[in-house]
Design an enzyme around this catalytic site. Sequence first.
Site, PDB file in Angstrom:
ATOM      1  N   GLU A 166       0.845  -1.200   0.000  1.00 57.32           N
ATOM      2  CA  GLU A 166       0.000   0.000   0.000  1.00 57.32           C
ATOM      3  C   GLU A 166       0.880   1.250   0.000  1.00 57.32           C
ATOM      4  O   GLU A 166       0.983   1.979   0.990  1.00 57.32           O
ATOM      5  CB  GLU A 166      -0.947  -0.050   1.205  1.00 57.32           C
ATOM      6  CG  GLU A 166      -1.873  -1.268   1.154  1.00 57.32           C
ATOM      7  CD  GLU A 166      -2.597  -1.553   2.460  1.00 57.32           C
ATOM      8  OE1 GLU A 166      -2.548  -0.706   3.378  1.00 57.32           O
ATOM      9  OE2 GLU A 166      -3.217  -2.633   2.571  1.00 57.32           O
ATOM     10  N   HIS A 198      -4.022   3.128   5.382  1.00 53.61           N
ATOM     11  CA  HIS A 198      -4.086   1.931   4.555  1.00 53.61           C
ATOM     12  C   HIS A 198      -4.657   2.282   3.184  1.00 53.61           C
ATOM     13  O   HIS A 198      -5.014   3.419   2.918  1.00 53.61           O
ATOM     14  CB  HIS A 198      -4.959   0.863   5.227  1.00 53.61           C
ATOM     15  CG  HIS A 198      -4.395   0.327   6.504  1.00 53.61           C
ATOM     16  ND1 HIS A 198      -3.643  -0.827   6.566  1.00 53.61           N
ATOM     17  CD2 HIS A 198      -4.467   0.798   7.776  1.00 53.61           C
ATOM     18  CE1 HIS A 198      -3.280  -1.048   7.818  1.00 53.61           C
ATOM     19  NE2 HIS A 198      -3.764  -0.077   8.577  1.00 53.61           N
ATOM     20  N   GLU A 231      -8.682   4.132   4.776  1.00 51.72           N
ATOM     21  CA  GLU A 231      -8.473   3.374   3.547  1.00 51.72           C
ATOM     22  C   GLU A 231      -8.478   4.407   2.427  1.00 51.72           C
ATOM     23  O   GLU A 231      -9.535   4.919   2.047  1.00 51.72           O
ATOM     24  CB  GLU A 231      -9.570   2.324   3.341  1.00 51.72           C
ATOM     25  CG  GLU A 231      -9.580   1.207   4.371  1.00 51.72           C
ATOM     26  CD  GLU A 231      -8.462   0.199   4.167  1.00 51.72           C
ATOM     27  OE1 GLU A 231      -7.801   0.256   3.110  1.00 51.72           O
ATOM     28  OE2 GLU A 231      -8.253  -0.646   5.059  1.00 51.72           O
TER      29      GLU A 231
END
Length: 442
Positions: free
Chosen positions: A203, A328, A402
């Site tokens: 990531e 993330h 995210e």
Amino acid sequence: MALRNTDVYSNVKPTVLLGCVLMICTALNNVDSYLYNNRYVGDQVFRIIPSSKPEVQAVKQLFQNLTVDLWLPNSASLIRENGSIDVHVRRDKTHWLRNHLHQAHIYYEVLISNLQTEIEKQTGYRSSRKRRSELQYDYEVYHPLEEIQSWMFEMNRTHSHLVDLFSIGQSYEGRPLYVLQLGKRTRFFKKAMWIDCGVHAREWIGPAFCQWFVKEALNSYQHDSSMRRLMNQLNFYIMPVFNVDGYHYSWKMDRFWRKTRSKIPKYHCRGVDANRNWKVKWCDEGASLHPCDDTYCGPFPESEPEVKAVAKFLRKHKKRVKAYISMHAYAQMLLYPYSYKYATIPNFNCVESAAQNAVSALYSAYGVRYRYGPASSTLYVSSGSSMDWAYKNGIPYAFAFELRDTGYYGFLLPEALINPTCTETMRAVKTIASGLLRKCTK
């Protein structure tokens, strides 16, 4: 030269810079090794959406017969009816999967038709790009570990009045775990916010954001009254690369490596999911006991030295640290506890309000929408996460971002999107930080 650890606070000596320069040169001379020897030519990323329970079972059965790299969700056990499944498939298996999905009348589309091409957009032009920016660090490209760590030393050297660099331990492979502390030095007690990036190696947008945050905080300190207020009244602990071994491996060997790099006795598989290794409902739902799975929880809680080092630091400073944020990708979500169960946290109103304000601030930049809510119901149930651990250990505001996107690029977010992604996320993080200066009474 000995770096200070968390018990001894002293600036890193500039004599180490020669070594840092040599590390950068070595990285640049080995640019070609970052292209993974064309191992992903012809590989594809499918998006599959099963519309019924029988289709869910059919997809799970297909994945049992076919070695695939699940991107979202990260475990076959989390596949749900009408839920999107993003999966990386090797070139020699794409026709097989396509035919079986077609025969079963299961909806699918190909998101990425040639994975190697997308990878080279991230890593293929580093030599010429570097020549254009030799005198200035480029925050709009992805950087390998050596460059990020050299940059951290440089930030410490050039902004010593606002930055402290220290190590909180070593990784499994012996790499230092560096953290930057940002904030004006004062004698009085200051609240603090912890931000870590790069827990999952593939990531890359995470470490890019942590670097962006540091750059923006330092460059705007003089002229941005809101940033100056935050830096004067708060300390920020920034860990640009949590999983240093895995991140290094994702540049050198496997672009889609997720876990740490620890060796597992009696198994050829390596690594533990660093976001399933925390001592909070460890190895329950959403985590795996099998060492070869991407969500392997490890042999015991805090088995990974990276997790153990961060947990030790946060325990030591838990009276000071009031917010924990872990970066993330991907899904465009802002998540808060609980992740391991469907339940409402005691300070739900305060945390929900903070999340709503943060997502609104993020949206104000480019109109990008993020979903927000408890991780278990907004994303999926997972046990042993750092966010739940932070909350259970007394940090009242614990979040996991995210970041972009929602699957079109997945883990291969183009460098052209680093700037907008980090700009909008910066607004969200500043909003959360500003909330720490006000007492929530809801």
